[in-house]
Design an enzyme around this catalytic site. Structure first.
Site, PDB file in Angstrom:
ATOM      1  N   LYS A  63      30.555  42.129   1.970  1.00 29.88           N
ATOM      2  CA  LYS A  63      31.037  41.085   1.216  1.00 29.88           C
ATOM      3  C   LYS A  63      32.050  41.744  -0.050  1.00 29.88           C
ATOM      4  O   LYS A  63      33.054  41.417  -0.101  1.00 29.88           O
ATOM      5  CB  LYS A  63      30.317  40.044   0.979  1.00 29.88           C
ATOM      6  CG  LYS A  63      30.188  39.276   2.626  1.00 29.88           C
ATOM      7  CD  LYS A  63      28.978  38.491   2.397  1.00 29.88           C
ATOM      8  CE  LYS A  63      28.852  37.445   3.836  1.00 29.88           C
ATOM      9  NZ  LYS A  63      27.782  36.631   3.819  1.00 29.88           N
ATOM     10  N   GLN A 107      24.000  34.274  -0.646  1.00 30.63           N
ATOM     11  CA  GLN A 107      23.501  34.755   0.568  1.00 30.63           C
ATOM     12  C   GLN A 107      21.947  33.250   1.558  1.00 30.63           C
ATOM     13  O   GLN A 107      21.140  33.694   0.789  1.00 30.63           O
ATOM     14  CB  GLN A 107      23.527  35.764   0.571  1.00 30.63           C
ATOM     15  CG  GLN A 107      22.762  36.886   1.598  1.00 30.63           C
ATOM     16  CD  GLN A 107      24.043  36.594   2.756  1.00 30.63           C
ATOM     17  OE1 GLN A 107      25.627  37.099   2.439  1.00 30.63           O
ATOM     18  NE2 GLN A 107      24.259  37.416   3.751  1.00 30.63           N
ATOM     19  N   ASP A 130      31.388  29.586   2.410  1.00 32.64           N
ATOM     20  CA  ASP A 130      30.620  29.627   3.748  1.00 32.64           C
ATOM     21  C   ASP A 130      31.279  27.966   4.334  1.00 32.64           C
ATOM     22  O   ASP A 130      30.579  28.499   5.633  1.00 32.64           O
ATOM     23  CB  ASP A 130      29.552  30.006   3.256  1.00 32.64           C
ATOM     24  CG  ASP A 130      29.373  30.547   2.965  1.00 32.64           C
ATOM     25  OD1 ASP A 130      29.283  31.972   3.965  1.00 32.64           O
ATOM     26  OD2 ASP A 130      28.048  30.870   2.448  1.00 32.64           O
TER      27      ASP A 130
HETATM   28  N1  L34 Z   1      24.875  32.050   3.389  1.00 29.36           N
HETATM   29  N2  L34 Z   1      24.336  33.395   4.413  1.00 29.36           N
HETATM   30  C1  L34 Z   1      25.208  32.974   4.438  1.00 29.36           C
HETATM   31  N3  L34 Z   1      26.365  33.294   4.948  1.00 29.36           N
HETATM   32  C2  L34 Z   1      27.116  34.123   5.766  1.00 29.36           C
HETATM   33  O1  L34 Z   1      27.992  34.401   6.318  1.00 29.36           O
HETATM   34  C3  L34 Z   1      25.578  34.309   6.366  1.00 29.36           C
HETATM   35  N4  L34 Z   1      26.386  35.734   7.053  1.00 29.36           N
HETATM   36  C4  L34 Z   1      24.603  35.764   8.320  1.00 29.36           C
HETATM   37  C5  L34 Z   1      23.452  35.935   7.869  1.00 29.36           C
HETATM   38  N5  L34 Z   1      23.242  34.929   6.386  1.00 29.36           N
HETATM   39  C6  L34 Z   1      24.360  34.124   5.923  1.00 29.36           C
HETATM   40  C7  L34 Z   1      26.632  37.023   7.295  1.00 29.36           C
HETATM   41  O2  L34 Z   1      27.199  37.289   5.898  1.00 29.36           O
HETATM   42  C8  L34 Z   1      24.911  37.019   9.295  1.00 29.36           C
HETATM   43  N6  L34 Z   1      26.029  37.747   7.663  1.00 29.36           N
HETATM   44  C9  L34 Z   1      26.670  39.361   9.091  1.00 29.36           C
HETATM   45  C10 L34 Z   1      27.566  39.603   7.795  1.00 29.36           C
HETATM   46  C11 L34 Z   1      28.220  40.209   7.910  1.00 29.36           C
HETATM   47  C12 L34 Z   1      27.490  41.340   9.029  1.00 29.36           C
HETATM   48  C13 L34 Z   1      26.779  40.781   9.779  1.00 29.36           C
HETATM   49  C14 L34 Z   1      26.103  39.703   9.545  1.00 29.36           C
HETATM   50  C15 L34 Z   1      28.171  42.840   9.710  1.00 29.36           C
HETATM   51  O3  L34 Z   1      28.986  43.688   8.411  1.00 29.36           O
HETATM   52  N7  L34 Z   1      27.527  43.249  10.494  1.00 29.36           N
HETATM   53  C16 L34 Z   1      28.377  44.477  10.553  1.00 29.36           C
HETATM   54  C17 L34 Z   1      26.766  45.690  11.041  1.00 29.36           C
HETATM   55  C18 L34 Z   1      25.858  45.891   9.669  1.00 29.36           C
HETATM   56  C19 L34 Z   1      24.876  46.613   9.647  1.00 29.36           C
HETATM   57  O4  L34 Z   1      25.117  47.777   9.825  1.00 29.36           O
HETATM   58  O5  L34 Z   1      23.767  46.242   9.419  1.00 29.36           O
HETATM   59  C20 L34 Z   1      28.387  45.057  12.535  1.00 29.36           C
HETATM   60  O6  L34 Z   1      29.382  45.543  12.771  1.00 29.36           O
HETATM   61  O7  L34 Z   1      27.830  43.570  13.098  1.00 29.36           O
END
Ligand code: L34
Length: 294
Positions: A63, A107, A130
């Site tokens: 982020k 988060q 959010d």
């Molecule tokens: N307050 N908490 C708050 N807001 C959110 O919107 C989230 N979320 C979820 C968990 N807690 C939160 C996220 O940001 C899940 N989440 C999130 C954000 C980014 C990614 C996955 C979940 C992400 O970047 N995923 C990548 C892989 C990252 C890795 O290698 O682990 C992808 O390509 O899916």
């Protein structure tokens, strides 16, 4: 499909590329952020991380990197696991008052001794990037939200930007969480989808899923959606991010099986995850504009 000499043509789904689509959105955001800076306004997001959850650390880092890319200032708060609920609420109060800060993100998940609902309620709805505050959830449910929950909004963008029309389609959402299942259902409904939500108490999940033209999986169980649970041509959005014992990421959808029947499918990683972050950036801009009457 049978061909001469018994060759079977393997159908393949189009992969919905969340990385590319999220980059498009971030570039749009970047442009708007530059225009705002010209007007003397610098968009700014406060990101609060409590404790050392390794997954949360990755997401929060992603982020902050996205903020930098888009030209959004980020204020970073990394707090010890042992922080009291009151200390966290005091920080939110301070950020609510801070005119420079347009968005506040805490988060999740939070440590057990902190009441998540109380924390989310404390964030001023105008700064709730959010879209988790009940005020914004309410607006979403009447189709008037400005700050939409990021993951659900990301799912809708993935569908739309793939050229799939939601109107009139049978949309099946598997999972009913407050942060994905419920809000994505409301957004699909707002797009004139016919929406069914299934969950752990649903009698015959397979039968319901088989009816889906568009299937959104958000259950948090690795490979839960199997090939025999979907119909030919289904559009599949996989919200799951499950980390397997071997360290690999895996979705709620059995990609190998379902990909053979789907017309479109999102991968994990590289599908919904990056979109969550892109939509957060978009919300920061919306919040910033609203707070500055632009
Ligand atoms: N307050 N908490 C708050 N807001 C959110 O919107 C989230 N979320 C979820 C968990 N807690 C939160 C996220 O940001 C899940 N989440 C999130 C954000 C980014 C990614 C996955 C979940 C992400 O970047 N995923 C990548 C892989 C990252 C890795 O290698 O682990 C992808 O390509 O899916």
């Amino acid at each position: 499909m049978k061909f001469k000499r018994g060759l079977v043509k393997r159908k393949m789904a189009k992969i919905i590329d969340g990385k590319t689509i999220s980059l498009d959105i971030k570039n749009e955001v970047k442009q708007i952020a530059e225009n705002l800076v010209e007007k003397g306004v610098k968009p700014c997001l406060a990101v609060i991380l409590v404790g050392q959850n390794p997954a949360s650390q990755v997401y929060v880092r992603n982020k902050k990197t996205a903020c930098e890319y888009c030209g959004i200032k980020s204020l970073s708060y990394e707090l010890d696991e042992s922080i009291s609920e009151k200390e966290l609420l005091d920080l939110i109060d301070k950020l609510n008052e801070n005119k420079e800060c347009n968005g506040i993100l805490v988060q999740l998940p939070l440590p057990k001794h902190i009441d998540e609902n109380k924390v989310l309620l404390r964030i001023s709805p105008e700064k709730d990037v959010d879209g988790f505050h009940p005020y914004n959830v309410g607006l979403l449910s009447i189709g008037k939200a400005e700050l939409k929950a990021c993951t659900p909004a990301g799912c809708i963008e993935l569908i739309k930007r793939s050229g799939v029309d939601i109107s009139g389609k049978n949309c099946v959402v598997v999972g009913r969480s407050n942060i994905v299942g419920k809000p994505v259902s409301m957004l699909l409904l707002a797009e004139n989808g016919t929406v069914t939500i299934c969950h752990s108490k649903t009698k015959d999940i397979k039968a319901v899923c088989k009816e889906a033209d568009i299937l959104v999986a958000a259950v948090g169980i690795p490979n839960f959606i199997k090939g025999d649970m979907v119909k030919e041509g289904v559009v599949v959005i996989d919200v799951g991010i499950n980390r397997l014992e071997n360290g690999k990421l895996c979705g709620d959808v059995d990609f190998e099986e379902v990909e053979k029947k789907a017309s479109y499918i999102t991968p994990v990683p590289g599908g919904v995850g990056p979109m969550t972050i892109a939509m957060l950036m978009k919300n920061c801009i919306v919040a910033c504009k609203n707070q500055n009457n632009i």
